[in-house]
Design a protein around this motif. Structure first.
Motif, PDB file in Angstrom:
ATOM      1  N   LEU A  85       0.830  -1.208   0.000  1.00 48.41           N
ATOM      2  CA  LEU A  85       0.000   0.000   0.000  1.00 48.41           C
ATOM      3  C   LEU A  85       0.864   1.258   0.000  1.00 48.41           C
ATOM      4  O   LEU A  85       0.556   2.240  -0.700  1.00 48.41           O
ATOM      5  CB  LEU A  85      -0.922   0.003   1.217  1.00 48.41           C
ATOM      6  CG  LEU A  85      -2.180  -0.863   1.127  1.00 48.41           C
ATOM      7  CD1 LEU A  85      -2.900  -0.893   2.470  1.00 48.41           C
ATOM      8  CD2 LEU A  85      -3.120  -0.340   0.039  1.00 48.41           C
ATOM      9  N   LEU A  86       1.954   1.245   0.762  1.00 52.38           N
ATOM     10  CA  LEU A  86       2.852   2.402   0.792  1.00 52.38           C
ATOM     11  C   LEU A  86       3.536   2.611  -0.557  1.00 52.38           C
ATOM     12  O   LEU A  86       3.734   3.747  -0.990  1.00 52.38           O
ATOM     13  CB  LEU A  86       3.899   2.229   1.894  1.00 52.38           C
ATOM     14  CG  LEU A  86       3.372   2.331   3.337  1.00 52.38           C
ATOM     15  CD1 LEU A  86       4.464   1.945   4.333  1.00 52.38           C
ATOM     16  CD2 LEU A  86       2.864   3.734   3.630  1.00 52.38           C
ATOM     17  N   ILE A  87       3.883   1.514  -1.211  1.00 50.01           N
ATOM     18  CA  ILE A  87       4.448   1.627  -2.568  1.00 50.01           C
ATOM     19  C   ILE A  87       3.390   2.143  -3.535  1.00 50.01           C
ATOM     20  O   ILE A  87       3.655   2.990  -4.397  1.00 50.01           O
ATOM     21  CB  ILE A  87       4.998   0.261  -3.038  1.00 50.01           C
ATOM     22  CG1 ILE A  87       6.206  -0.148  -2.192  1.00 50.01           C
ATOM     23  CG2 ILE A  87       5.383   0.313  -4.519  1.00 50.01           C
ATOM     24  CD1 ILE A  87       6.712  -1.556  -2.465  1.00 50.01           C
ATOM     25  N   GLY A 146      13.093  -0.146   8.562  1.00 56.24           N
ATOM     26  CA  GLY A 146      13.724   0.884   7.740  1.00 56.24           C
ATOM     27  C   GLY A 146      13.032   1.071   6.402  1.00 56.24           C
ATOM     28  O   GLY A 146      12.892   2.207   5.913  1.00 56.24           O
ATOM     29  N   ILE A 147      12.584  -0.028   5.806  1.00 54.89           N
ATOM     30  CA  ILE A 147      11.871   0.057   4.516  1.00 54.89           C
ATOM     31  C   ILE A 147      10.572   0.841   4.679  1.00 54.89           C
ATOM     32  O   ILE A 147      10.246   1.727   3.874  1.00 54.89           O
ATOM     33  CB  ILE A 147      11.589  -1.355   3.962  1.00 54.89           C
ATOM     34  CG1 ILE A 147      12.897  -2.021   3.531  1.00 54.89           C
ATOM     35  CG2 ILE A 147      10.603  -1.293   2.786  1.00 54.89           C
ATOM     36  CD1 ILE A 147      12.735  -3.486   3.139  1.00 54.89           C
ATOM     37  N   ILE A 148       9.815   0.521   5.738  1.00 56.42           N
ATOM     38  CA  ILE A 148       8.546   1.214   5.985  1.00 56.42           C
ATOM     39  C   ILE A 148       8.787   2.704   6.250  1.00 56.42           C
ATOM     40  O   ILE A 148       8.083   3.573   5.717  1.00 56.42           O
ATOM     41  CB  ILE A 148       7.799   0.558   7.155  1.00 56.42           C
ATOM     42  CG1 ILE A 148       7.294  -0.823   6.731  1.00 56.42           C
ATOM     43  CG2 ILE A 148       6.629   1.423   7.630  1.00 56.42           C
ATOM     44  CD1 ILE A 148       6.633  -1.609   7.836  1.00 56.42           C
ATOM     45  N   LEU A 149       9.798   3.007   7.061  1.00 56.74           N
ATOM     46  CA  LEU A 149      10.123   4.410   7.349  1.00 56.74           C
ATOM     47  C   LEU A 149      10.507   5.156   6.076  1.00 56.74           C
ATOM     48  O   LEU A 149      10.065   6.288   5.854  1.00 56.74           O
ATOM     49  CB  LEU A 149      11.266   4.481   8.361  1.00 56.74           C
ATOM     50  CG  LEU A 149      10.900   4.273   9.825  1.00 56.74           C
ATOM     51  CD1 LEU A 149      12.157   4.144  10.678  1.00 56.74           C
ATOM     52  CD2 LEU A 149      10.046   5.429  10.330  1.00 56.74           C
ATOM     53  N   ALA A 150      11.319   4.523   5.231  1.00 55.87           N
ATOM     54  CA  ALA A 150      11.758   5.170   3.993  1.00 55.87           C
ATOM     55  C   ALA A 150      10.576   5.457   3.066  1.00 55.87           C
ATOM     56  O   ALA A 150      10.495   6.537   2.453  1.00 55.87           O
ATOM     57  CB  ALA A 150      12.781   4.290   3.279  1.00 55.87           C
ATOM     58  N   PRO A 156       6.210  13.118   0.945  1.00 61.60           N
ATOM     59  CA  PRO A 156       6.891  12.957   2.224  1.00 61.60           C
ATOM     60  C   PRO A 156       5.939  13.243   3.385  1.00 61.60           C
ATOM     61  O   PRO A 156       5.153  14.180   3.348  1.00 61.60           O
ATOM     62  CB  PRO A 156       7.970  14.031   2.169  1.00 61.60           C
ATOM     63  CG  PRO A 156       7.372  15.119   1.334  1.00 61.60           C
ATOM     64  CD  PRO A 156       6.397  14.485   0.379  1.00 61.60           C
ATOM     65  N   ASP A 157       6.024  12.403   4.428  1.00 58.45           N
ATOM     66  CA  ASP A 157       5.213  12.594   5.631  1.00 58.45           C
ATOM     67  C   ASP A 157       6.138  12.423   6.832  1.00 58.45           C
ATOM     68  O   ASP A 157       6.211  11.359   7.442  1.00 58.45           O
ATOM     69  CB  ASP A 157       4.075  11.572   5.666  1.00 58.45           C
ATOM     70  CG  ASP A 157       3.079  11.841   6.779  1.00 58.45           C
ATOM     71  OD1 ASP A 157       3.392  12.652   7.666  1.00 58.45           O
ATOM     72  OD2 ASP A 157       1.993  11.233   6.779  1.00 58.45           O
ATOM     73  N   ILE A 158       6.848  13.493   7.150  1.00 59.60           N
ATOM     74  CA  ILE A 158       7.860  13.434   8.198  1.00 59.60           C
ATOM     75  C   ILE A 158       7.222  13.234   9.563  1.00 59.60           C
ATOM     76  O   ILE A 158       7.766  12.545  10.429  1.00 59.60           O
ATOM     77  CB  ILE A 158       8.720  14.719   8.204  1.00 59.60           C
ATOM     78  CG1 ILE A 158       9.299  14.962   6.807  1.00 59.60           C
ATOM     79  CG2 ILE A 158       9.836  14.603   9.222  1.00 59.60           C
ATOM     80  CD1 ILE A 158      10.135  13.837   6.272  1.00 59.60           C
TER      81      ILE A 158
END
Length: 396
Positions: A85-87, A146-150, A156-158
């Motif tokens: 979903l993030l991709i 790390g993949i999910i965070l990236a 971008p959603d800091i």
């Protein structure tokens, strides 16, 4: 069914539902003028939030009844689904407020918060026998994290990425890793931050710092939002101007129904209303930490810690933004702010937390023989054995 009623944790039922219902009232109050200006009906945002509230209640009920230990069997499809979903957001998502974070009417980054809690709780609970070995126990799960965070940073959603990072830290810290390994992880995180700083330190993001810490130097631009928040909070005083009587929501305070809804609460209900809201959020967080301490299995304990941290960290960042303690990051106030994905995830999380509490209470109220069976199951989980390795006479 009636027998099960005595196992429910009514603090975790009443408090979040009351808070979410209060949120519906405040969303309507804060958004009705804004909705009309946009060409919608005055109750447009109330209707949208009410639909998500109803869906969240269904999720809450289902997750309260679903044994939390079974999430360990579902963790692979859950984490894979969130990553896909993030991709998908990066490839096909729609942009809102300069962030490409929406797809299919949801924000996958909100679901990533709960997914990362489940994933880390599951992995580290299975690695308890060798949790003090960095390369074997601590490091591998950080790759998925790390993949999910990236993927969230790239939207971008800091703000959400910061929450996911802090939630992950709370679960990892609570898993029992060695202090020197924790220090190493913090060093790696700092290096990652320095490496990505040129990407993240855009002019727009830097102005959020000047707007937060020097708002009166740019009152018409970067500091405008925070100054209007100060005015709303100051107008409220002790008891507030009265429900629906906020002036700042009438076009002065932008995002009044989302990020800055607590400023509207302060103006309309005063210091008393703010204390009640913070008090209810604190009850949820503290209750979750209490449940984590009472849980007899590592997975349940870490899961409760992660969910509690999710609520507490998100509330702290939101309240920090409206008070000038932290830069504005677009993080909603848990249960209260407008935001369907956030409310849905939070209510589902409360259902999971309630199920953990139910198992604790059930164990405490059961006869000694049945309690021994439950302890056998918990020990089997801690030892890495599966359900099928247990004695078939053991009942769950």
């Amino acid at each position: 069914m009636l027998q099960k009623l005595k196992f429910y944790d009514y603090t975790l039922i009443i408090t979040p539902i009351l808070l979410a219902a209060f949120g519906l009232v405040m969303v309507y109050s804060a958004s009705m003028v804004f909705a009309v200006v946009q060409g919608h009906a005055a109750n447009y945002y109330l209707t949208q939030q009410s639909i998500r509230f109803g869906m969240g209640l269904i999720g809450f009920i289902l997750c309260s009844a679903f044994p939390y230990r079974y999430y360990q069997k579902l963790i692979k499809p859950i984490i894979l689904g969130v990553i896909l979903l993030l991709i998908g957001v990066l490839l096909f998502g729609s942009e809102v407020n300069n962030a490409q974070s929406w797809i299919l009417g949801i924000q996958p980054a909100e679901f990533a918060k709960l997914a990362i809690v489940m994933y880390l709780a599951s992995v580290y609970s299975k690695k308890q026998e060798y949790i003090r070995e960095f390369s074997k126990a601590v490091l591998p799960p950080l790759i998925i994290t790390g993949i999910i965070l990236a993927l969230i940073v790239l939207q971008p959603d800091i703000g959400t990425a910061s929450i996911v990072f802090l939630i992950a830290c709370s679960v990892i810290f609570s898993s029992g890793i060695r202090f020197k390994h924790l220090s190493l992880l913090l060093f790696i995180g700092l290096m990652f931050l320095l490496m990505t700083l040129p990407y993240m330190a855009t002019d727009e993001r830097l102005t959020r710092f000047t707007g937060a810490y020097q708002p009166f130097e740019t009152p018409a631009s970067h500091g405008y939002q925070l100054i209007q928040s100060y005015v709303a909070i100051g107008n409220g005083g002790l008891a507030g101007e009265g429900l629906g009587q906020s002036v700042q929501k009438l076009g002065y305070l932008t995002e009044a129904h989302t990020d800055f809804i607590m400023a509207v609460v302060a103006e309309e209900l005063g210091f008393i209303g703010v204390v009640i809201v913070i008090g209810m959020l604190s009850i949820i967080v503290l209750r979750g930490l209490f449940i984590s301490r009472k849980a007899k299995d590592s997975f349940g304990s870490l899961l409760a810690i992660g969910i509690s941290s999710m609520v507490g960290i998100q509330a702290f960042i939101n309240l920090g933004a409206i008070s000038g303690l932290l830069p504005i990051t677009g993080v909603p106030l848990p249960f209260v702010s407008y935001g369907g994905s956030s409310l849905l995830v939070l209510l589902i999380s409360m259902g999971i937390l309630n199920n953990i509490a139910m198992h604790i209470k059930k164990r405490e109220l059961e006869p000694a023989g049945e309690n021994q069976n439950t302890r056998d199951i918990s020990q089997a989980y801690r030892g890495g054995r599966t359900w099928h390795n247990l004695n078939k006479s053991t009942k769950y």
